[in-house]
Write a protein that holds these residues in place. Structure first.
Motif, short mmCIF file in Angstrom:
data_model
loop_
_atom_site.label_atom_id
_atom_site.label_comp_id
_atom_site.label_asym_id
_atom_site.label_seq_id
_atom_site.Cartn_x
_atom_site.Cartn_y
_atom_site.Cartn_z
N TYR A 119 0.83 -1.20 0.00
CA TYR A 119 0.00 0.00 0.00
C TYR A 119 0.87 1.25 0.00
O TYR A 119 2.00 1.24 0.49
CB TYR A 119 -0.92 0.02 1.22
N LEU A 120 0.29 2.32 -0.55
CA LEU A 120 0.95 3.62 -0.54
C LEU A 120 0.98 4.18 0.88
O LEU A 120 0.34 3.62 1.78
CB LEU A 120 0.21 4.57 -1.48
N TYR A 127 -0.52 -0.30 -3.76
CA TYR A 127 0.70 0.17 -4.41
C TYR A 127 0.71 -0.31 -5.86
O TYR A 127 0.67 -1.51 -6.12
CB TYR A 127 1.92 -0.38 -3.68
N GLN A 131 5.02 0.89 -10.06
CA GLN A 131 5.74 1.84 -9.23
C GLN A 131 6.59 1.16 -8.16
O GLN A 131 7.26 1.84 -7.37
CB GLN A 131 4.74 2.79 -8.55
N MET A 148 6.33 2.64 1.96
CA MET A 148 5.29 1.71 1.55
C MET A 148 4.90 0.85 2.75
O MET A 148 5.71 0.61 3.65
CB MET A 148 5.76 0.83 0.39
#
Length: 237
Positions: A119-120, A127, A131, A148
């Motif tokens: 996840y961001l 995520y 990236q 992250m």
């Protein structure tokens, strides 16, 4: 007859001398070529020995480097330009649960995305696989301390990571892969969250104290006013 024989013998002698001279010249040329070949061979041998020493040094350096990477507390992942895993140290295996031969980088990141593992920084947005730091590195990008969140359903825990990644290029500048280092910042994030909660509680407490102070001031004002009215009543009576 004797003169004829003498001429013939003289000619044969001259021919033999010419042949000897030619042979001597050929021998000299051969010796020169042999010497040059010997010099080149010796130079090649010295170069080969130097290369062997460099190779031995490189192999030893690689062994030392691998030992260092394997003992690091930070996770390290290396992949070639095609996305094939080349090296994953124990710390990375523990965090991500991935084995070097299990899959390619693309397959693995897609699998993790389907599992909802990454996840961001907002801890809500998945995520994007394109990236992922190592994916960006093998494409020639640099990644600096990007955060992250990793959630592991198997371990029922969440881990915060700070990722830094760089491309790997050969002496000609050709892209050969990438390396990513993942630093566990879970304790830092937990401390930051605890500080935010503490600050929030402090603000709430300060607000309550202000409200209590205003209430006390209002009460005091009312008491003073009441005493004044009581005194005035007594004077009138």
């Amino acid at each position: 007859m004797n003169d004829t024989n003498h001429v013939t013998v003289s000619q044969e002698v001259e021919q033999l001398r010419a042949q000897v001279v030619a042979l001597e010249e050929l021998l000299e040329v051969y010796e020169q070529e042999t010497l040059e070949k010997s010099v080149r061979l010796e130079a090649a041998l010295v170069d080969l020995q130097e290369r062997a020493q460099q190779l031995a040094y490189s192999e030893e350096a690689l062994r030392v480097l691998k030992s260092i990477l394997e003992s690091m507390g930070d996770g390290v992942m290396v992949a070639d330009e095609a996305g094939r895993f080349l090296f994953i140290n124990p710390a990375a295996k523990q965090v991500f649960g991935v084995q070097p031969d299990s899959s390619s980088l693309e397959q693995w990141t897609t699998q993790q995305a389907n599992l909802g593992s990454f996840y961001l920084p907002d801890a809500k947005t998945p995520y994007p696989t394109e990236q992922f730091p190592l994916v960006r590195a093998i494409q020639g990008e640099a990644v600096n301390a990007t955060e992250m969140l990793v959630r592991s359903p198997q371990k029922d825990e969440s881990i915060w990571l700070s990722a830094t990644a760089r491309s790997l290029r050969d002496d000609s500048g050709i892209l050969r892969g990438g390396v990513a280092v993942f630093h566990n910042i879970t304790t830092i994030k937990q401390t930051e969250e605890a500080l935010r909660q503490s600050e929030g509680r402090s603000r709430e407490q300060a607000q309550r104290l202000k409200q209590t102070l205003r209430t006390l001031q209002d009460t005091q004002s009312k008491l003073v006013q009441s005493e004044k009215m009581s005194s005035l009543g007594q004077l009138v009576a």
